[in-house]
Write a protein that holds these residues in place. Structure first.
Motif, mmCIF file in Angstrom:
data_model
loop_
_atom_site.group_PDB
_atom_site.id
_atom_site.type_symbol
_atom_site.label_atom_id
_atom_site.label_comp_id
_atom_site.label_asym_id
_atom_site.label_seq_id
_atom_site.Cartn_x
_atom_site.Cartn_y
_atom_site.Cartn_z
ATOM 1 N N GLN A 36 0.826 -1.207 0.000
ATOM 2 C CA GLN A 36 0.000 0.000 0.000
ATOM 3 C C GLN A 36 0.861 1.259 0.000
ATOM 4 N N ARG A 37 1.912 1.286 0.809
ATOM 5 C CA ARG A 37 2.787 2.473 0.854
ATOM 6 C C ARG A 37 3.500 2.652 -0.489
ATOM 7 N N PHE A 57 -6.661 -1.723 -2.485
ATOM 8 C CA PHE A 57 -6.482 -1.368 -1.082
ATOM 9 C C PHE A 57 -7.773 -0.889 -0.421
ATOM 10 N N PHE A 58 -8.894 -1.075 -1.101
ATOM 11 C CA PHE A 58 -10.180 -0.612 -0.588
ATOM 12 C C PHE A 58 -11.230 -1.726 -0.640
ATOM 13 N N GLU A 59 -10.810 -2.952 -0.388
ATOM 14 C CA GLU A 59 -11.710 -4.102 -0.497
ATOM 15 C C GLU A 59 -12.942 -3.972 0.395
ATOM 16 N N GLU A 60 -12.766 -3.551 1.650
ATOM 17 C CA GLU A 60 -13.906 -3.436 2.571
ATOM 18 C C GLU A 60 -14.905 -2.394 2.076
ATOM 19 N N LEU A 61 -14.403 -1.275 1.608
ATOM 20 C CA LEU A 61 -15.261 -0.209 1.078
ATOM 21 C C LEU A 61 -16.036 -0.701 -0.130
ATOM 22 N N ILE A 62 -15.354 -1.379 -1.017
ATOM 23 C CA ILE A 62 -15.991 -1.871 -2.239
ATOM 24 C C ILE A 62 -17.068 -2.900 -1.887
ATOM 25 N N THR A 82 -24.790 1.204 -8.738
ATOM 26 C CA THR A 82 -23.685 1.802 -7.981
ATOM 27 C C THR A 82 -22.393 1.258 -8.556
ATOM 28 N N ILE A 83 -21.418 2.139 -8.740
ATOM 29 C CA ILE A 83 -20.074 1.723 -9.138
ATOM 30 C C ILE A 83 -19.085 2.334 -8.163
ATOM 31 N N VAL A 84 -17.924 1.715 -8.056
ATOM 32 C CA VAL A 84 -16.800 2.275 -7.307
ATOM 33 C C VAL A 84 -15.647 2.337 -8.286
ATOM 34 N N ALA A 179 -13.310 7.601 2.090
ATOM 35 C CA ALA A 179 -12.234 7.970 3.002
ATOM 36 C C ALA A 179 -11.060 7.015 2.807
ATOM 37 N N GLN A 180 -9.858 7.540 2.989
ATOM 38 C CA GLN A 180 -8.639 6.728 2.878
ATOM 39 C C GLN A 180 -8.628 5.687 3.979
#
Length: 181
Positions: A36-37, A57-62, A82-84, A179-180
């Motif tokens: 991620q870094r 790096f946004f699996e939970e959000l997706i 809805t799309i991400v 959010a990040q």
């Protein structure tokens, strides 16, 4: 005589002032960066990542947003979806009435979705367009079965056919920048 002296100067110079041995460069030992870094640094320096899609790096959000893949938009014409996606490009334009609207290209792992924020939506959510994303967008997929775009009202009801287009567009009704993590 000149030739002899030049040869003597070269020979003398190489004996009196020998070339130094090249030193081995000292390279500091740095810790490996986590994925991620590394991706964050690549995005900052290069504008893209080399090993991962930024959405990795946004699996939970997706998962929480329950989006459809961008590649499925043509099969969802006339539906509210809805799309991400990660912002690929953006263009602001004026309507014939002089109001501002915005076009966004959002990318997920399956493809790119062309989206449009018409003036009312752009006024409401345009301030959220900061950075590359990820963005959650909800709206109606424009386009008929044969690729003809269809105008829809705020409730997704068809207003009648408009200009033909082989592509479909997500007419955004809601937009947020996640959010990040």
């Amino acid at each position: 005589r000149v030739r002899l002296r030049a040869g003597w100067d070269q020979a003398a110079g190489s004996e009196l002032f020998p070339a130094p041995e090249p030193a081995e460069p000292r390279v500091p030992s740095l810790p490996e960066l986590d994925a991620q870094r590394r991706a964050q640094i690549e995005l900052e320096l290069l504008g893209f990542t080399t090993a991962h899609h930024p959405l990795d790096f946004f699996e939970e959000l997706i998962e929480a947003a329950a989006p459809i893949p961008c590649a499925e938009l043509p099969q969802r014409r006339g539906q509210r979806v809805t799309i991400v996606g990660w912002l690929v490009t953006s263009r602001r334009a004026r309507t014939s009435n002089g109001e501002w609207m915005r076009f966004l290209s959002l990318e997920d792992r399956s493809g790119i979705a062309e989206t449009v924020l018409f003036p009312a939506v752009y006024r409401r959510y345009g301030d959220r367009l900061r950075g590359l994303g990820p963005y959650i967008a909800r709206g109606i997929v424009d386009g008929g079965e044969d690729g003809a775009a269809i105008e829809v009202d705020a409730h997704g009801l068809p207003l009648g056919p408009s200009a033909r287009s082989s592509a479909c567009t997500l007419r955004v009704e809601y937009l947020e920048r996640a959010a990040q993590a």
